[in-house]
Every structure is written in structure tokens, then in C-alpha cells.
Design a protein around this motif. Sequence first.
Motif, PDB file in Angstrom:
ATOM      1  N   THR A  43     -29.021 -12.094  37.762  1.00  0.00           N
ATOM      2  CA  THR A  43     -29.961 -11.092  37.243  1.00  0.00           C
ATOM      3  C   THR A  43     -31.385 -11.433  37.678  1.00  0.00           C
ATOM      4  O   THR A  43     -31.712 -12.600  37.891  1.00  0.00           O
ATOM      5  N   THR A  45     -35.546 -10.145  36.645  1.00  0.00           N
ATOM      6  CA  THR A  45     -36.274  -9.299  35.711  1.00  0.00           C
ATOM      7  C   THR A  45     -37.632  -8.948  36.315  1.00  0.00           C
ATOM      8  O   THR A  45     -38.220  -9.757  37.041  1.00  0.00           O
ATOM      9  N   HIS A  51     -32.385  -6.614  35.847  1.00  0.00           N
ATOM     10  CA  HIS A  51     -31.507  -5.953  36.824  1.00  0.00           C
ATOM     11  C   HIS A  51     -30.342  -6.872  37.150  1.00  0.00           C
ATOM     12  O   HIS A  51     -30.537  -8.061  37.404  1.00  0.00           O
ATOM     13  N   HIS A  52     -29.141  -6.286  37.132  1.00  0.00           N
ATOM     14  CA  HIS A  52     -27.958  -7.070  37.518  1.00  0.00           C
ATOM     15  C   HIS A  52     -27.706  -6.821  38.998  1.00  0.00           C
ATOM     16  O   HIS A  52     -27.517  -5.676  39.407  1.00  0.00           O
TER      17      HIS A  52
END
Length: 355
Positions: A43, A45, A51-52
Motif C-alpha cells: 500500500t 498513502t 492505495h492498494h
Amino acid sequence: MIWTRNASTADWAAIPSACSSRSLIPKPLFDADSIAAELVNFTVTDGVFTHHLLIHLGVYEVKDPTIDVSVMFDRAHMALTTIKDDYKTHIAYYDSNLREKILWGQKITTMLDDALREMQIRPYLQPITDATGKVVGAEALARWIHPEHGFLSPGVFIPVFEKNGMIVEVDRHMWRCACKILADWKGVHDDLFISVNISPKDFYFFDVVAEIKALVQEYQIDPIKLRIEITETVMMNDAEDRMAILDEFRRSGFIVEMDDFGSGYSSLNLLKDMPVDVLKVDMKFLSGSEGGSKSNTILRSIMQLAEDLGIASLTEGVETEQQFRDLSAMGCRLFQGYYFAKPMPLEEFEQFAFK
Ligand code: C2E
Ligand code: CA
Ligand code: CA
């Protein structure tokens, strides 16, 4: 980024893809298992959202340290191209078989134009029968008879063309061949149909309904004679759009068959809304069908469900008389398989069906 493995320490190292000299190879960072584990939950950020990221890695294990970085990159990239978008695999390793496979794919792609023009790729017809064993139609299956490589079954070339999109050319060619055959049978063997395969890729590249309608018009054949086989994967994306397309086929007079039912994501729920006329039940259910196994129970339920929904069922891969009898007793209407005949060239099919 390329990942390489140090042969002496068995550790993995990252090489920035822009790296142009072996002296720039950094120290090993991770072992392969921890890289794979990292990839699953990656992930980032931006301060507001997390956000994956789905990351795929192609890996080339460097056994010869004198090899050029560009070759390493090429090979890691080859491995990368084998990862499918199915969220199952994130990391793929290069091996020499892979190289052979990719070179084969490139080679047959360059040969495709000639193959289509010279009719090296042509339909073999496999009979489809009713419950009395009478031939009522055929499925057109592509075979490539290459002047140098000999007889090639679809398993050798269809997956390559599915992947690079050239399948649309093969399919167009096969549909045209099927229409020509139906036009030749007109007035003589009017009761037979031919089923053709439509790849999920065809839906992306052009208006399949318009294309096939134009063909049946050109050859002056009744659309009911040319059956349309689609697989359930077609419905995986844009299901509503795809249903509208299938509906259009049916409204234009074609019979739509759902191929390989049960082989993948079959949703019985989807089936009730699916504009299909025939369910082609995958042959995998037949492996244990003799002698009242669980497969028989599943088959019986599928036949019953199809019947209730007003959809005819066709079972593929029928290999024995017992299977044929059992399936008939379950209410199956149409049959295809080696018990009746293997796919064969047109002339042989005509002798077989019109004897
Ligand atoms: P499919 O559409 O499911 O075709 C049925 C496959 O099962 C054929 O393999 C057929 O030869 C085989 N088969 C039929 N009866 C039996 C049986 O009793 N036992 C066993 N074990 N197998 C049986 P084939 O011809 O090798 O085709 C493989 C696949 O290649 C097809 O599966 C289809 O997905 C694809 N394919 C073939 N021709 C075309 C084409 O023109 N266009 C597209 N898009 N795909 C094609
Ligand atoms: Ca098929
Ligand atoms: Ca099938």
C-alpha cells in the motif's frame, strides 16, 4: 526494476532497469519468498487515501555474471509477460522453456497472414448428434496444417493468438469458412448447422454481430444454421453490454450456445438472465459420470435447470456408450464426443454424416 539472484549467496537483488553497467548491481536485498509476501499487501498513502497496489515481478536468475544487463532485463520481462491478471500470481521466473515458448509465439504470429491466405488454417468438423445418434450439426474447430511444421492442434496456436489478439483474424477466417460450407450444403443438406467459436477478444475489437450478419448475408444462408459459441468468461466484464450483444444475435435469428459451462466461473444465477439457447456442458463433469457418482448428480441438476429455463443442453466429451445412455436418461438433448467421432476434415465429415 529487475530482480536477479546471486548464484553464490542465493540472495535476490534489484537492478534498476536503467542500469547500464554490471558494476552498478546493488547488494542483495530480499529473498524471493519475502518479495512475494510483500507484494500481496503493498500500500502507499498520499496523506488522505491509502492505495492498494498490485505489483507484478518478472525474475531472472543470473547464473552467468558476464551476461549483459539488457539480456537480463529482456528475460525478466519475458517472465513478467506470463503473469495473468487473475490476482493469483505476482511473481514469475524465467526459464529456458519460456524463451522457447515466446519465440514460438513470435514465429507463428509472423506466419499467420500466409497461413490464413493459403488456407493452412482450416476447419475440422466434429459431429453433434441428437438422442437417437443422428448427426444434426457440427462444431468447426481450427486446425493448422503447416507446410513445414505439419499438423498443429489448436492448443499449440490458439492460446498464443488469444493472448496477442490475433485470434480475431483466426475467428473471422473460421466464420467465413463455416459460411462457405453452409452455402455449399444449401438445398442438399439443409437440416445441418455449424457452430463456430467466438473468442472473448472478438468482443473488444469489433462489432461481432454486424460482422457475422454481413457474412450470412454475403453467403445467403439462414442465420439459424450458424450457431454462435461463447464462453462464460465473455460475461466476466461488462456483463450487461455482453448480454445485449447476445440478445442482438438471437433477435437476428442466430442460436447462441454457452460453451464450456461449468469449467470456470459458472454462475447459475447469471444463467437465468443469460440470453442463450443451448448450454454446452463441459466435459470435466463426465470424468466420473459412469456409475452414479457426484458428477452424475451435478449433471442431472444442470440438465434439469436448463430444461426449466427453456435452454437445451449439449454435453461435450462423450466417450462411451454408457455416458451417452446416462446423459440421454438425464434429459440431455445434444451430444458431441469421441464416442461418435473426432473432429475431421470436411470431406470425411460429409462421408460420415451423409452416408
Ligand atoms: P472447445 O471449443 O471446448 O472444443 C472442444 C474440444 O474438445 C476440441 O478440442 C475437441 O477436439 C475436444 N473433444 C471433443 N470431443 C472430445 C472427447 O470425447 N474427449 C476429449 N478428451 N476431447 C474431446 P480442440 O479441437 O483441440 O480445441 C480446443 C479448444 O481450442 C476449443 O475448445 C476452443 O476453445 C479452441 N478453438 C478451436 N478452434 C477455435 C477457433 O476457431 N476459434 C477459437 N476462438 N477457439 C478455437
Ligand atoms: Ca467450442
Ligand atoms: Ca467446449
